[in-house]
Design a protein around this motif. Sequence first.
Motif, PDB file in Angstrom:
ATOM      1  N   SER A 153      22.051  20.628  23.419  1.00 49.24           N
ATOM      2  CA  SER A 153      22.497  20.153  24.692  1.00 49.24           C
ATOM      3  C   SER A 153      21.592  20.241  25.857  1.00 49.24           C
ATOM      4  O   SER A 153      21.467  19.346  26.519  1.00 49.24           O
ATOM      5  CB  SER A 153      24.040  20.888  25.210  1.00 49.24           C
TER       6      SER A 153
ATOM      7  N   ASN B 244      27.113  11.737  32.414  1.00 50.53           N
ATOM      8  CA  ASN B 244      27.201  12.441  31.222  1.00 50.53           C
ATOM      9  C   ASN B 244      26.626  13.559  31.258  1.00 50.53           C
ATOM     10  O   ASN B 244      26.904  14.696  30.785  1.00 50.53           O
ATOM     11  CB  ASN B 244      27.002  11.574  30.286  1.00 50.53           C
TER      12      ASN B 244
ATOM     13  N   ASP C  73      27.309   9.546  23.531  1.00 48.49           N
ATOM     14  CA  ASP C  73      27.187   8.468  24.889  1.00 48.49           C
ATOM     15  C   ASP C  73      25.977   8.559  25.722  1.00 48.49           C
ATOM     16  O   ASP C  73      25.478   7.509  25.840  1.00 48.49           O
ATOM     17  CB  ASP C  73      28.435   8.857  25.716  1.00 48.49           C
ATOM     18  N   ILE C  74      25.421   9.699  25.734  1.00 47.06           N
ATOM     19  CA  ILE C  74      24.001  10.022  26.348  1.00 47.06           C
ATOM     20  C   ILE C  74      22.960   9.239  25.618  1.00 47.06           C
ATOM     21  O   ILE C  74      22.335   8.621  26.009  1.00 47.06           O
ATOM     22  CB  ILE C  74      23.846  11.600  26.383  1.00 47.06           C
TER      23      ILE C  74
ATOM     24  N   LEU D   7      29.917  14.614  23.828  1.00 50.05           N
ATOM     25  CA  LEU D   7      29.137  13.691  24.765  1.00 50.05           C
ATOM     26  C   LEU D   7      27.578  13.266  24.292  1.00 50.05           C
ATOM     27  O   LEU D   7      26.953  12.386  24.880  1.00 50.05           O
ATOM     28  CB  LEU D   7      29.078  14.616  26.063  1.00 50.05           C
TER      29      LEU D   7
ATOM     30  N   SER E 172      25.064   5.943  33.846  1.00 54.83           N
ATOM     31  CA  SER E 172      25.564   6.830  32.939  1.00 54.83           C
ATOM     32  C   SER E 172      25.218   7.702  32.387  1.00 54.83           C
ATOM     33  O   SER E 172      25.876   8.678  32.135  1.00 54.83           O
ATOM     34  CB  SER E 172      25.931   5.564  31.617  1.00 54.83           C
TER      35      SER E 172
ATOM     36  N   ASN F 245      33.993  19.526  23.709  1.00 57.77           N
ATOM     37  CA  ASN F 245      33.877  19.045  25.021  1.00 57.77           C
ATOM     38  C   ASN F 245      32.170  18.913  25.397  1.00 57.77           C
ATOM     39  O   ASN F 245      31.994  18.041  26.451  1.00 57.77           O
ATOM     40  CB  ASN F 245      34.347  20.068  26.130  1.00 57.77           C
TER      41      ASN F 245
ATOM     42  N   HIS G 167      23.015   5.296  25.700  1.00 57.85           N
ATOM     43  CA  HIS G 167      22.480   4.858  27.040  1.00 57.85           C
ATOM     44  C   HIS G 167      20.768   4.944  27.041  1.00 57.85           C
ATOM     45  O   HIS G 167      20.214   4.055  27.457  1.00 57.85           O
ATOM     46  CB  HIS G 167      23.017   5.150  28.324  1.00 57.85           C
TER      47      HIS G 167
ATOM     48  N   GLU H  76      30.667  21.326  31.729  1.00 55.53           N
ATOM     49  CA  GLU H  76      31.407  21.746  30.317  1.00 55.53           C
ATOM     50  C   GLU H  76      30.713  23.009  29.951  1.00 55.53           C
ATOM     51  O   GLU H  76      31.427  24.016  29.593  1.00 55.53           O
ATOM     52  CB  GLU H  76      31.606  20.866  29.433  1.00 55.53           C
TER      53      GLU H  76
ATOM     54  N   LYS I 188      28.292  15.998  33.420  1.00 54.88           N
ATOM     55  CA  LYS I 188      29.586  16.551  32.875  1.00 54.88           C
ATOM     56  C   LYS I 188      29.103  17.382  31.796  1.00 54.88           C
ATOM     57  O   LYS I 188      29.780  18.441  31.594  1.00 54.88           O
ATOM     58  CB  LYS I 188      30.199  15.220  32.300  1.00 54.88           C
ATOM     59  N   MET I 189      28.257  17.157  30.817  1.00 51.49           N
ATOM     60  CA  MET I 189      27.887  18.058  29.706  1.00 51.49           C
ATOM     61  C   MET I 189      27.441  19.349  30.188  1.00 51.49           C
ATOM     62  O   MET I 189      27.851  20.499  29.953  1.00 51.49           O
ATOM     63  CB  MET I 189      26.926  17.352  28.948  1.00 51.49           C
TER      64      MET I 189
END
Length: 728
Positions: A604, A665, A699-700, A696, A661, A692, A703, A672, A668-669
């Motif tokens: 992450s 994200n 999606d990251i 993600l 985007s 959680n 993009h 979390e 958000k990551m």
Amino acid sequence: MAILRFHAIKESLAYNSITIDETERRSDLFGRNVFNESSMRQFLTKDAFKGVMNAIQHSKKIDRNIADQVASSMKDWALSKGATHYSHWFQPLTGVTAEKHDAFFETIGDGVAIEKFGGDQLVQQEPDASSFPNGGIRNTFEARGYTAWDPTSPAFIYENTLCIPTIFVAYTGEALDYKTPLLRALSAIDIAATDVCKYFDKNVKKVTSSLGWEQEYFLVDKLLASCRPDIMLTGRTLLGHSPAKGQQLDDHYFGSIPRRALNFMRDLEKECMLLGIPAKTRHNEVAPNQFELAPIYEEANLAVDHNSLLMDVMGHVASRHNFKLLLHEKPFANINGSGKHNNWSLSTDTGVNLLGPGKTPMSNLQFLTFFVNTIKAVHEHEALLRASIATASNEHRLGANEAPPAIMSVFIGEQLTKVLEELEGVTKGKLSPKEKTDLKLNVVGKIPYVLLDNTDRNRTSSFAFTGNKFEFRAVGSTANCGNPMTILNTIVAKQLKDFKIEVDALILKKGLKKDEAIFNVIREYIKSSRNILFEGNGYGEAWEREAEKRGLSNHKSTPEALKAKISKKTLALFEEMKIMGKVEAQARYEIEVETYIMHIQIESRVLGDIARNHVVPTAVKYQNILIENVKGLKEIFEDGYKALAKEQMLLIQEISGHIESINANVTKMTNERKKLNGLADMEIKAHGYNKNVKSLFDDIRYHCDKLELLVDDEIWPLTKYRELLFTR
């Protein structure tokens, strides 16, 4: 990027010109740097040799006098080979091997020095137990732990160091490694299988578990890999758009091995020969720049040691050839990942493979006994077997439409399926004369001696019978084989133990003949284990629905799967078979859960760093180039510029959308992750990281990968898939 690619290709061409000396025959090289039986006969005294062989063959303890003799001789042998240091070599729960080197050199005063190595240094040493994963068994201020010599795995010399395979335990006796539980499991299978073998041959005194692993791996150019922070820090690509050409033409699998990779393989195999690793097979695997190495089968403990050693040696040899070795289960998206199929069987000291059908009905009955008991063991403990290969990296393969699925099932082929179906019809109790004849001649007697090619292989099966062995296909390429082999040997040992109790009860209490008693128990096992047998496509959703009806587990996430390791059933199994105590089992569960959290946490952080510090700034830079272009068109063409700059303006907007985007994200990551890091409960935290944080990633990546296609290749900061996979 273009300059970097040019230099990488130039480097690779230079390494293509390397030649490896293969003038010596492999049989002459094999085991040259191993203190094996041949070396022991040459260097050990008669008493010392006898003591070591008794330890290897009969699990006898080696007393300190003998240990001193062995140490002295081992030192003389090592010095004759150019060794300068010695080390206890062990396999802690980090997933990699560990070693601390001490010189043979000692001073004895007056400026005089000698080479010294005694029994005390051979038998036991004391690494810091608190600095390795221990699951709370040891506090930081309670640092003492011990490594203890395992004489069943021979010492070897690598990089001028005498390496002595050892177990690693806490001061309080709990195992802190993979080897200790494996040795206990191998002892359990030996005892249980030998007892059952005596139904068929009273001369059997020992049963050995054998293992043949198949190591899959990727080789990528080291210079190109060094430009990928994700590869360097996580072992896989966290982003990257698929190239136009991947593996869809099936032209790499079993193809001509690229010269540079072949040079690496030759060099690696020479190292393997010297270290006694019986490397036999090499070939291209399915994905570009993916390969496989497979050895000749060995006793399971030695095979596990050799695979652990191999993974370390592979990295060193790859670096010599300017390669970066990737052992991760899924280093690249949308192409095949890597596994480590574990081929497992049992053999007797009389030379019989217990999973190889014999030439007579009686030997076939022995085969069926071990065959059916293995199936029964997998059925009873399928969730635990799944847990044995559950890791953050293997999670990308299991249940992800790539061999094998997360559901444990057993594939046995059409012919053996028919045999088991016929055996189900055996009358309960005493057999009629006709049934005895039918069973011996028509059912058991017709199993062919060689079953290797009488049925197709099922690549989607996680546990498949392949002629004279079972192939556990779900093991991950980075795994220490000791973990799944401990579980597999334990559950089969438990099943054989229960089988003997049931058969003996029918003989003693019901007065049945031995064969009748065996047939009766086998028949019930076939009936009760039917749900684990599956011959179809393990990838399909239909199998998931069917498996659920059958009551089979389908744990796609690692935190979900690992729970089986501390279930009441598992703890009772470990206790009964003397594999691990409750404290050891609980500690291992906590270590594996925490390791999972840390892997996702690291990925992450790396993904967030690359996205914000590499991808977004590059996209903005290219966007500014486009904006300057639009401004220039406006200056020249004034009111007519909009028609000319239409595509550039759309591209500017599209880039802005992807940047937005990505930033949203990543934020958000990060949030979390911060919330989860405040939790004390590791189990809840692991599930949170899975649901959680990891959720993600895609999606990251989506993009970022879209931006890779939009941004000028000359300024894109990361090596692309086409370069990583096709630079050879």
